[in-house]
Enzyme design. Sequence first.
Site, mmCIF file in Angstrom:
data_model
loop_
_atom_site.group_PDB
_atom_site.id
_atom_site.type_symbol
_atom_site.label_atom_id
_atom_site.label_comp_id
_atom_site.label_asym_id
_atom_site.label_seq_id
_atom_site.Cartn_x
_atom_site.Cartn_y
_atom_site.Cartn_z
ATOM 1 N N HIS A 17 0.840 -1.206 0.000
ATOM 2 C CA HIS A 17 0.000 0.000 0.000
ATOM 3 C C HIS A 17 0.879 1.261 0.000
ATOM 4 C CE1 HIS A 17 -2.969 -2.834 2.085
ATOM 5 N NE2 HIS A 17 -3.561 -2.497 0.959
ATOM 6 N N LYS A 41 -15.835 -7.994 3.924
ATOM 7 C CA LYS A 41 -14.746 -8.427 4.811
ATOM 8 C C LYS A 41 -15.010 -8.041 6.262
ATOM 9 C CE LYS A 41 -11.092 -7.643 1.320
ATOM 10 N NZ LYS A 41 -9.995 -6.723 0.966
ATOM 11 N N ARG A 90 -2.463 -6.010 -8.427
ATOM 12 C CA ARG A 90 -1.357 -6.949 -8.223
ATOM 13 C C ARG A 90 -1.263 -7.966 -9.353
ATOM 14 N NH1 ARG A 90 -3.007 -8.116 -2.258
ATOM 15 N NH2 ARG A 90 -4.845 -8.273 -3.537
ATOM 16 N N SER A 128 -2.818 -7.896 2.926
ATOM 17 C CA SER A 128 -3.100 -7.736 4.356
ATOM 18 C C SER A 128 -3.448 -9.084 4.969
ATOM 19 C CB SER A 128 -4.270 -6.761 4.550
ATOM 20 O OG SER A 128 -3.957 -5.509 3.993
HETATM 21 O O1 PNS Z 1 -8.904 -2.892 0.124
HETATM 22 P P1 PNS Z 1 -10.227 -3.342 -0.471
HETATM 23 O O2 PNS Z 1 -10.954 -4.260 0.496
HETATM 24 O O3 PNS Z 1 -10.071 -3.971 -1.828
HETATM 25 O O4 PNS Z 1 -11.107 -2.002 -0.658
HETATM 26 C C1 PNS Z 1 -12.434 -2.091 -1.131
HETATM 27 C C2 PNS Z 1 -13.198 -0.769 -0.850
HETATM 28 C C3 PNS Z 1 -13.208 -0.465 0.646
HETATM 29 C C4 PNS Z 1 -12.511 0.363 -1.599
HETATM 30 C C5 PNS Z 1 -14.639 -0.976 -1.388
HETATM 31 O O5 PNS Z 1 -15.260 -2.028 -0.709
HETATM 32 C C6 PNS Z 1 -15.496 0.291 -1.271
HETATM 33 O O6 PNS Z 1 -15.412 1.151 -2.128
HETATM 34 N N1 PNS Z 1 -16.282 0.406 -0.166
HETATM 35 C C7 PNS Z 1 -17.124 1.554 0.075
HETATM 36 C C8 PNS Z 1 -18.581 1.261 -0.246
HETATM 37 C C9 PNS Z 1 -18.858 1.382 -1.742
HETATM 38 O O7 PNS Z 1 -18.758 2.435 -2.345
HETATM 39 N N2 PNS Z 1 -19.206 0.235 -2.333
HETATM 40 C C10 PNS Z 1 -19.499 0.140 -3.742
HETATM 41 C C11 PNS Z 1 -18.227 -0.062 -4.543
HETATM 42 S S1 PNS Z 1 -18.602 -0.196 -6.265
#
Ligand code: PNS
Length: 161
Positions: A17, A41, A90, A128
């Site tokens: 990150h 998650k 990745r 992570s």
């Molecule tokens: O590190 P991650 O788990 O890949 O991050 C994913 C994250 C937190 C960026 C994604 O789940 C997110 O955008 N969450 C906020 C809620 C939202 O907008 N959901 C719709 C995404 S299309």
Amino acid sequence: MRIGVYPGSFDPATYGHLDIIRRASRLFDKLIVAAMVNGEKRSAFTMEEKVDFLKRMTRDIPNVEVDCFDGLLADYVRDKGACAIVKGLRAVSDFEYEFQMALANKKLNPELDTVFLMTEQKYLFLSSTIVRDIARHGGDIAEFVPDEIRMDIMNKLDQTK
Ligand code: PNS
């Protein structure tokens, strides 16, 4: 001012990150690193811990701001006046999910673009999940997370103590 938002679960943040944060900070006037909720998650760390870790590891990058938000990313980005979402890729396996999210975010906010940065080769394997697993079993995570946050991660997760 060009503002980018780098969102993620950061549970916890890793050198992978940090690499994306450093590189993205050079592409925008301001980069907001936003710890967000991924509904798929369950988090090991609290939002406060995640934000504290991110702040400590990005202290030396002047145009980086750390924040957290529980809501829609597309709304958050609009509220912050940002022009792009930054994501790290990745492997091909990340692509389908990220592509889907980028398209959904564009539907929700048509002015919004997602910019993908390729993860540096040495961090390709890093996640992570792997860090949490090694820490839980008392393994050495020095190569995976910055020194500033390593002990806090071990203190919370190490079950061999
Ligand atoms: O590190 P991650 O788990 O890949 O991050 C994913 C994250 C937190 C960026 C994604 O789940 C997110 O955008 N969450 C906020 C809620 C939202 O907008 N959901 C719709 C995404 S299309």
